[in-house]
Design an enzyme around this catalytic site. Structure first.
Site, PDB file in Angstrom:
ATOM      1  N   ASP A  22       0.853  -1.180   0.000  1.00 63.53           N
ATOM      2  CA  ASP A  22       0.000   0.000   0.000  1.00 63.53           C
ATOM      3  C   ASP A  22       0.891   1.232   0.000  1.00 63.53           C
ATOM      4  O   ASP A  22       2.114   1.129   0.084  1.00 63.53           O
ATOM      5  CB  ASP A  22      -0.962  -0.024   1.188  1.00 63.53           C
ATOM      6  CG  ASP A  22      -0.256   0.001   2.526  1.00 63.53           C
ATOM      7  OD1 ASP A  22       0.956   0.275   2.566  1.00 63.53           O
ATOM      8  OD2 ASP A  22      -0.910  -0.261   3.539  1.00 63.53           O
ATOM      9  N   SER A  23       0.297   2.390  -0.105  1.00 62.84           N
ATOM     10  CA  SER A  23       1.104   3.604  -0.247  1.00 62.84           C
ATOM     11  C   SER A  23       1.521   4.199   1.089  1.00 62.84           C
ATOM     12  O   SER A  23       2.341   5.103   1.132  1.00 62.84           O
ATOM     13  CB  SER A  23       0.308   4.657  -1.018  1.00 62.84           C
ATOM     14  OG  SER A  23      -0.794   5.107  -0.240  1.00 62.84           O
ATOM     15  N   GLY A  24       0.947   3.706   2.188  1.00 60.60           N
ATOM     16  CA  GLY A  24       1.184   4.321   3.489  1.00 60.60           C
ATOM     17  C   GLY A  24       0.221   5.444   3.781  1.00 60.60           C
ATOM     18  O   GLY A  24       0.201   5.982   4.887  1.00 60.60           O
TER      19      GLY A  24
ATOM     20  N   PHE B 261      -3.075   5.500   4.236  1.00 60.29           N
ATOM     21  CA  PHE B 261      -4.050   5.242   5.296  1.00 60.29           C
ATOM     22  C   PHE B 261      -3.397   5.374   6.668  1.00 60.29           C
ATOM     23  O   PHE B 261      -3.975   5.948   7.589  1.00 60.29           O
ATOM     24  CB  PHE B 261      -4.651   3.846   5.127  1.00 60.29           C
ATOM     25  CG  PHE B 261      -5.660   3.505   6.191  1.00 60.29           C
ATOM     26  CD1 PHE B 261      -6.968   3.963   6.100  1.00 60.29           C
ATOM     27  CD2 PHE B 261      -5.312   2.744   7.293  1.00 60.29           C
ATOM     28  CE1 PHE B 261      -7.899   3.669   7.079  1.00 60.29           C
ATOM     29  CE2 PHE B 261      -6.230   2.438   8.282  1.00 60.29           C
ATOM     30  CZ  PHE B 261      -7.530   2.912   8.167  1.00 60.29           C
TER      31      PHE B 261
ATOM     32  N   ASP C 155      -2.698   8.530  -1.708  1.00 63.32           N
ATOM     33  CA  ASP C 155      -4.012   9.161  -1.686  1.00 63.32           C
ATOM     34  C   ASP C 155      -4.351   9.614  -0.285  1.00 63.32           C
ATOM     35  O   ASP C 155      -3.648   9.303   0.667  1.00 63.32           O
ATOM     36  CB  ASP C 155      -5.083   8.178  -2.183  1.00 63.32           C
ATOM     37  CG  ASP C 155      -5.245   6.991  -1.237  1.00 63.32           C
ATOM     38  OD1 ASP C 155      -4.269   6.642  -0.546  1.00 63.32           O
ATOM     39  OD2 ASP C 155      -6.336   6.399  -1.194  1.00 63.32           O
TER      40      ASP C 155
ATOM     41  N   GLN D 168     -11.344   7.021  -4.648  1.00 68.75           N
ATOM     42  CA  GLN D 168     -11.909   7.548  -3.404  1.00 68.75           C
ATOM     43  C   GLN D 168     -13.263   8.189  -3.706  1.00 68.75           C
ATOM     44  O   GLN D 168     -13.867   7.893  -4.720  1.00 68.75           O
ATOM     45  CB  GLN D 168     -10.923   8.522  -2.761  1.00 68.75           C
ATOM     46  CG  GLN D 168      -9.665   7.869  -2.211  1.00 68.75           C
ATOM     47  CD  GLN D 168      -9.911   7.069  -0.934  1.00 68.75           C
ATOM     48  OE1 GLN D 168     -11.020   7.064  -0.369  1.00 68.75           O
ATOM     49  NE2 GLN D 168      -8.879   6.374  -0.458  1.00 68.75           N
TER      50      GLN D 168
ATOM     51  N   GLY E 190     -11.029   3.741   0.939  1.00 62.97           N
ATOM     52  CA  GLY E 190     -11.907   4.590   1.724  1.00 62.97           C
ATOM     53  C   GLY E 190     -13.231   3.976   2.098  1.00 62.97           C
ATOM     54  O   GLY E 190     -14.187   4.689   2.410  1.00 62.97           O
TER      55      GLY E 190
ATOM     56  N   ASP F 294      -7.821  -7.508   1.104  1.00 61.17           N
ATOM     57  CA  ASP F 294      -6.878  -7.678   2.212  1.00 61.17           C
ATOM     58  C   ASP F 294      -7.534  -7.160   3.474  1.00 61.17           C
ATOM     59  O   ASP F 294      -8.434  -6.314   3.418  1.00 61.17           O
ATOM     60  CB  ASP F 294      -5.568  -6.912   1.957  1.00 61.17           C
ATOM     61  CG  ASP F 294      -5.711  -5.433   2.313  1.00 61.17           C
ATOM     62  OD1 ASP F 294      -5.255  -5.024   3.394  1.00 61.17           O
ATOM     63  OD2 ASP F 294      -6.301  -4.668   1.503  1.00 61.17           O
TER      64      ASP F 294
ATOM     65  N   HIS G   2      -5.116 -20.398  11.399  1.00 56.97           N
ATOM     66  CA  HIS G   2      -6.417 -20.974  11.077  1.00 56.97           C
ATOM     67  C   HIS G   2      -7.288 -19.955  10.346  1.00 56.97           C
ATOM     68  O   HIS G   2      -7.921 -20.272   9.329  1.00 56.97           O
ATOM     69  CB  HIS G   2      -7.135 -21.445  12.340  1.00 56.97           C
ATOM     70  CG  HIS G   2      -8.587 -21.744  12.093  1.00 56.97           C
ATOM     71  ND1 HIS G   2      -9.034 -22.949  11.617  1.00 56.97           N
ATOM     72  CD2 HIS G   2      -9.691 -20.944  12.191  1.00 56.97           C
ATOM     73  CE1 HIS G   2     -10.343 -22.902  11.445  1.00 56.97           C
ATOM     74  NE2 HIS G   2     -10.766 -21.693  11.783  1.00 56.97           N
TER      75      HIS G   2
END
Length: 401
Positions: free
Chosen positions: A117-119, A121, A171, A219, A246, A296, A365
């Protein structure tokens, strides 16, 4: 059912990446579609191996799925692609170490596909210690308080150094309850940053000899017109795939499903669609039904460490005393473990004792359950009976056992 072949078209001369032949672009093939929904089965081919979709990607924030050996993630849970976090790897171990190691694959010894991811969030969740500007985002490290700046250009440079097969654009992720004026301004900023991300992407080349795709992120918060505008805008980049960001950030579930439908009606059908950070097993099945290919979420491992176990019959709180003398398998339809059948009583005991093996068993699990769920979804889409199977599973998965 005869497979439907839809390959990503070869890029035109003007859209070629510097130093990367368009023939090396990621290839996505749709093999089956469901007659009663938007669900589809596909295959995404990367330089580190193929990924069959729909797929769940275990989250490996620091280039490791927390508490689980790579061999178990790969061989027991049957994971084919994992996710790592740009923000965390940027801070520790840092880009210099990663580059000296030869990228995240060699550094971590994970030899399958990876996504970063871009970081964005993580940075924007640090609301008390970040400042958002046109140039990028100034923030303080959660580790030591040191000050840093993420720009669209620096994030692409960092993701090039990390070396994942799929990179995400930088973003802003606004809260799910953002007022419309803020959501519109946020989207405009994300779109300007996206253009800068792709400019930097085209100016740079992979560092470790394998192709890297860049996915834009749609977004627009919970406003259908903003989501539609964002989806139309990202198509101009002719990307290898597209992400929906988002969502699952506080909005009602039915609104999330509505936004997925709005976006997927516009995004190209011949590219993979990635719903970021979602979610519960039911969310995943409903996302698949609406045409999502990749998912994810930290839920399988985070909730597992805290005693929540996902099974084919519903959700278990393994800390409850009712499981103390239940010697049946954790899930009658199967677990991650080839050589052992752990019982609910044993896992209850380990969890109550705070034995780290309990957290490891629960996490593995749960990841295996998620991956078995999407594998079954692929099978039922291919067989043409996904929708009735999905409805039966949603009814069962909503139970609290």
């Amino acid at each position: 059912m005869r497979p439907i072949e839809r390959l990503i078209p070869e890029r035109t001369k003007d859209s070629r990446r510097k130093g990367v032949s368009p023939t090396n672009a990621m290839k996505f093939t749709i093999r089956h579609t469901d007659p009663a929904s938007a669900a589809r089965v596909g295959r995404l081919e990367t330089d580190h191996g193929p990924v069959d979709t729909p797929i769940f990607m275990p989250v490996g924030t620091a280039a490791a799925v927390k508490g689980i050996f790579h061999r178990d993630v790969r061989d027991e849970a049957r994971a084919r692609i994992i996710l790592a976090n740009t923000y965390h790897l940027y801070l520790r171990p840092g880009t210099e170490i990663l580059e000296r190691a030869g990228g995240v694959h060699r550094f971590s010894t994970w030899d399958g596909p990876m996504l970063t991811d871009s970081g964005g969030f993580q940075v924007f969740s640090l609301a008390g210690c970040r400042k958002l500007k046109e140039e990028g985002c100034h923030f303080q490290s959660h580790i030591d308080g040191s000050r840093h700046l993420f720009t669209p250009e620096s994030v692409i440079d960092t993701e090039r150094t990390i070396g994942a097969d799929i990179m995400m654009a930088f973003d802003e992720c606004p809260p799910g309850d953002s007022p419309r004026d803020y959501a519109a301004k946020s989207l405009a900023l994300t779109e300007r940053w996206l253009d800068r991300c792709f400019n930097r992407y085209r100016q740079t080349s992979p560092k470790y000899g394998h192709y890297q795709a860049l996915f834009p992120i749609v977004q627009g918060c919970t406003y259908p017109d903003l989501r539609a505008r964002a989806a139309e805008n990202v198509k101009q980049y002719d990307a290898d795939g597209y992400a929906i960001g988002g969502l699952a950030v506080g909005e009602p579930t039915d609104v999330m499903y509505e936004m997925i439908e709005v976006v997927n009606a516009i995004l190209p059908e011949d590219r993979p669609r990635y719903l970021m950070g979602v979610g519960t097993p039911i969310n995943i099945l409903e996302g698949i039904a609406r045409g999502v290919d990749m998912f994810d979420c930290v839920m399988p491992t985070r909730n597992g460490r805290n005693g929540q176990i996902f099974t084919s019959e519903g959700t278990i709180n393994i800390r409850n005393k009712k499981w103390e003398d239940d010697f049946s398998p954790i899930d009658p339809e199967g677990t991650a473990f080839v050589d052992h059948v752990y019982t609910k009583a044993y896992l209850h005991h380990l969890t109550i004792c705070q034995e780290m093996l309990g957290a490891q068993i629960a996490s593995l699990h749960n990841i295996a359950f998620y991956l078995r769920l999407v594998t079954e979804a692929r099978r039922h889409i291919g067989a043409g009976d996904f929708t009735p199977w999905k409805e039966r599973m949603v009814a069962k998965l909503g139970r609290r056992l």
